[in-house]
Design a protein around this motif. Structure first.
Motif, PDB file in Angstrom:
ATOM      1  N   LEU A  96      -8.071  -1.165   7.203  1.00 55.99           N
ATOM      2  CA  LEU A  96      -7.321  -0.637   6.321  1.00 55.99           C
ATOM      3  C   LEU A  96      -7.191  -1.765   4.996  1.00 55.99           C
ATOM      4  O   LEU A  96      -7.648  -2.964   5.295  1.00 55.99           O
ATOM      5  N   THR A  97      -6.819  -1.233   3.838  1.00 59.98           N
ATOM      6  CA  THR A  97      -6.798  -1.989   2.708  1.00 59.98           C
ATOM      7  C   THR A  97      -5.208  -2.210   2.237  1.00 59.98           C
ATOM      8  O   THR A  97      -4.670  -1.093   2.162  1.00 59.98           O
ATOM      9  N   VAL A  98      -4.787  -3.412   2.025  1.00 57.83           N
ATOM     10  CA  VAL A  98      -3.524  -3.599   1.618  1.00 57.83           C
ATOM     11  C   VAL A  98      -3.283  -4.018   0.482  1.00 57.83           C
ATOM     12  O   VAL A  98      -4.138  -5.044   0.104  1.00 57.83           O
ATOM     13  N   ASP A  99      -2.455  -3.498  -0.392  1.00 58.41           N
ATOM     14  CA  ASP A  99      -2.101  -3.904  -1.833  1.00 58.41           C
ATOM     15  C   ASP A  99      -3.409  -3.734  -2.744  1.00 58.41           C
ATOM     16  O   ASP A  99      -3.824  -4.482  -3.337  1.00 58.41           O
ATOM     17  N   HIS A 100      -4.079  -2.751  -2.338  1.00 61.04           N
ATOM     18  CA  HIS A 100      -5.246  -2.162  -2.995  1.00 61.04           C
ATOM     19  C   HIS A 100      -6.699  -2.986  -2.973  1.00 61.04           C
ATOM     20  O   HIS A 100      -7.710  -2.480  -3.343  1.00 61.04           O
ATOM     21  N   ASN A 101      -6.621  -4.143  -2.370  1.00 59.22           N
ATOM     22  CA  ASN A 101      -7.968  -4.857  -2.250  1.00 59.22           C
ATOM     23  C   ASN A 101      -7.785  -5.905  -0.905  1.00 59.22           C
ATOM     24  O   ASN A 101      -8.853  -6.508  -1.006  1.00 59.22           O
ATOM     25  N   TYR A 102      -6.868  -6.185  -0.035  1.00 57.97           N
ATOM     26  CA  TYR A 102      -7.040  -6.895   0.965  1.00 57.97           C
ATOM     27  C   TYR A 102      -7.301  -6.134   2.217  1.00 57.97           C
ATOM     28  O   TYR A 102      -6.623  -5.602   2.751  1.00 57.97           O
ATOM     29  N   PRO A 103      -8.729  -6.527   2.840  1.00 58.19           N
ATOM     30  CA  PRO A 103      -8.832  -5.816   4.154  1.00 58.19           C
ATOM     31  C   PRO A 103      -7.927  -6.544   5.222  1.00 58.19           C
ATOM     32  O   PRO A 103      -7.778  -7.636   5.351  1.00 58.19           O
ATOM     33  N   GLU A 138       4.183  -7.512  10.249  1.00 57.91           N
ATOM     34  CA  GLU A 138       4.905  -5.772   9.960  1.00 57.91           C
ATOM     35  C   GLU A 138       4.922  -5.764   8.382  1.00 57.91           C
ATOM     36  O   GLU A 138       5.723  -6.767   7.597  1.00 57.91           O
ATOM     37  N   ILE A 139       4.307  -4.864   7.872  1.00 60.10           N
ATOM     38  CA  ILE A 139       4.635  -4.578   6.565  1.00 60.10           C
ATOM     39  C   ILE A 139       4.887  -3.044   6.309  1.00 60.10           C
ATOM     40  O   ILE A 139       4.859  -2.247   7.355  1.00 60.10           O
ATOM     41  N   THR A 140       5.424  -2.514   5.257  1.00 63.18           N
ATOM     42  CA  THR A 140       5.662  -1.182   4.955  1.00 63.18           C
ATOM     43  C   THR A 140       4.164  -0.627   4.867  1.00 63.18           C
ATOM     44  O   THR A 140       3.291  -0.893   4.519  1.00 63.18           O
ATOM     45  N   ALA A 141       4.409   0.895   5.583  1.00 64.79           N
ATOM     46  CA  ALA A 141       3.193   1.624   5.714  1.00 64.79           C
ATOM     47  C   ALA A 141       2.542   1.932   4.434  1.00 64.79           C
ATOM     48  O   ALA A 141       1.397   2.019   4.293  1.00 64.79           O
ATOM     49  N   THR A 142       3.541   2.133   3.344  1.00 68.14           N
ATOM     50  CA  THR A 142       2.898   2.288   1.792  1.00 68.14           C
ATOM     51  C   THR A 142       1.950   1.352   1.408  1.00 68.14           C
ATOM     52  O   THR A 142       1.263   1.502   0.546  1.00 68.14           O
ATOM     53  N   ARG A 143       2.134   0.145   1.773  1.00 69.09           N
ATOM     54  CA  ARG A 143       1.380  -1.003   1.368  1.00 69.09           C
ATOM     55  C   ARG A 143      -0.197  -0.796   1.589  1.00 69.09           C
ATOM     56  O   ARG A 143      -0.914  -0.966   1.284  1.00 69.09           O
ATOM     57  N   ALA A 144      -0.464  -0.054   2.772  1.00 69.92           N
ATOM     58  CA  ALA A 144      -1.638   0.359   3.437  1.00 69.92           C
ATOM     59  C   ALA A 144      -1.989   1.733   2.969  1.00 69.92           C
ATOM     60  O   ALA A 144      -3.032   2.032   3.702  1.00 69.92           O
ATOM     61  N   ALA A 145      -1.291   2.368   2.146  1.00 71.37           N
ATOM     62  CA  ALA A 145      -1.522   3.776   2.142  1.00 71.37           C
ATOM     63  C   ALA A 145      -1.631   4.666   3.440  1.00 71.37           C
ATOM     64  O   ALA A 145      -2.488   5.420   3.471  1.00 71.37           O
ATOM     65  N   VAL A 146      -0.764   4.480   4.109  1.00 73.26           N
ATOM     66  CA  VAL A 146      -0.610   5.479   5.251  1.00 73.26           C
ATOM     67  C   VAL A 146       0.810   5.716   5.567  1.00 73.26           C
ATOM     68  O   VAL A 146       1.856   5.394   4.913  1.00 73.26           O
TER      69      VAL A 146
END
Length: 62
Positions: free
Chosen positions: A19-26, A49-57
């Motif tokens: 997935l991509t987190v914060d628009h550009n980190y794999p 653990e991160i919020t799902a929205t950071r990974a667009a899921v």
């Protein structure tokens, strides 16, 4: 109840999928933690653990 993460297109996210987190980190998806958080592994090996929205899921109970 089991949790499933979904891409914004509605397709399920598989364990180990990139997935991509914060628009550009794999990152690698590990698991859905709750309806708002997922567990990921960064490229350097750290897990977080991160919020799902950071990974667009989204996460739903199935």
């Amino acid at each position: 109840m089991p949790l499933t993460a979904y891409h914004l297109t509605g397709t399920p996210v598989a364990e180990g999928e990139e997935l991509t987190v914060d628009h550009n980190y794999p990152v690698t998806f590990l698991a859905a933690v709750d309806t708002r958080r997922i567990r990921i592994r960064w490229g350097w090996g750290a897990e977080e653990e991160i919020t799902a929205t950071r990974a667009a899921v989204t996460v739903d109970r199935v």
